[in-house]
Design an enzyme around this catalytic site. Structure first.
Site, PDB file in Angstrom:
ATOM      1  N   HIS A 147       0.863  -1.196   0.000  1.00 51.11           N
ATOM      2  CA  HIS A 147       0.000   0.000   0.000  1.00 51.11           C
ATOM      3  C   HIS A 147       0.888   1.232   0.000  1.00 51.11           C
ATOM      4  CE1 HIS A 147      -2.871   2.991   1.688  1.00 51.11           C
ATOM      5  NE2 HIS A 147      -3.781   2.245   1.107  1.00 51.11           N
ATOM      6  N   PHE A 148       1.375   1.692  -0.983  1.00 48.31           N
ATOM      7  CA  PHE A 148       1.300   1.301  -2.389  1.00 48.31           C
ATOM      8  C   PHE A 148       2.710   0.968  -2.861  1.00 48.31           C
ATOM      9  CE2 PHE A 148      -2.138   4.293  -1.574  1.00 48.31           C
ATOM     10  CZ  PHE A 148      -3.239   3.627  -2.094  1.00 48.31           C
TER      11      PHE A 148
END
Length: 171
Positions: free
Chosen positions: A70-71
């Site tokens: 993420h991410f």
């Protein structure tokens, strides 16, 4: 149960196994959903509303599982995990005062995100100010909370609600 005013990581893991507040007490989640490393302060009379206060900490390091996904290329702790940490602490407080049952988040009034938690951060502090506690047949807590990273408050939440339920099969 020995009611303490602070809890170590090992204590929090014991809560996740159902060993801290007894077999009918609420449990914290296990890693990697456990969002704190220690509870540094708990009391029943403190906080902004004089109905109880909880403060906990999470040490940040780049190897935390969510940073890898993420991410990719832009790692940031999901804001929902900070919100969940606040719900976790309201439920932990309910167990600490003797509430029995399985903890479930019931809602939140308003959430504001004004910053982010990056893998370069050092420490997150969660603060929970209990507003209302019902500890009868119905066990429920309502609180306001905040998340601070490295000295800056970045999330706030009002009216965090958690209930403890004897039976969750029809929830």
């Amino acid at each position: 149960m020995n009611k303490k005013n602070s809890y170590s990581y090992e204590d929090l893991l014991a809560s996740g196994r159902g060993e801290l507040f007894g077999e009918k007490g609420p449990q914290l989640p296990a890693p990697s959903m456990l969002m704190m490393d220690r509870v540094v302060e708990m009391n029943e009379e403190g906080g902004l509303f004089n109905k109880g206060y909880v403060e906990a900490e999470l040490d940040i390091n780049p190897s935390l599982s969510f940073f890898g996904c993420h991410f990719i290329g832009d790692p940031v702790m999901p804001g929902c995990l900070g919100l969940d940490a606040m719900w976790q602490l309201v439920g932990f407080y309910l167990g600490w005062i003797g509430g029995q049952g399985k903890g479930r988040a019931l809602g939140v009034g308003e959430v504001k995100f004004t910053g982010q938690i990056l893998p370069t951060a050092k420490k997150v502090i969660y603060r929970i100010n209990m507003k209302r506690v019902i500890n009868r047949k119905l066990v429920m807590g309502m609180a306001d909370g905040e998340v601070e990273v490295d000295g800056k408050v970045i999330y706030t939440a009002t009216d965090l609600k958690v209930g403890l339920f004897q039976d969750t099969s029809t929830f």
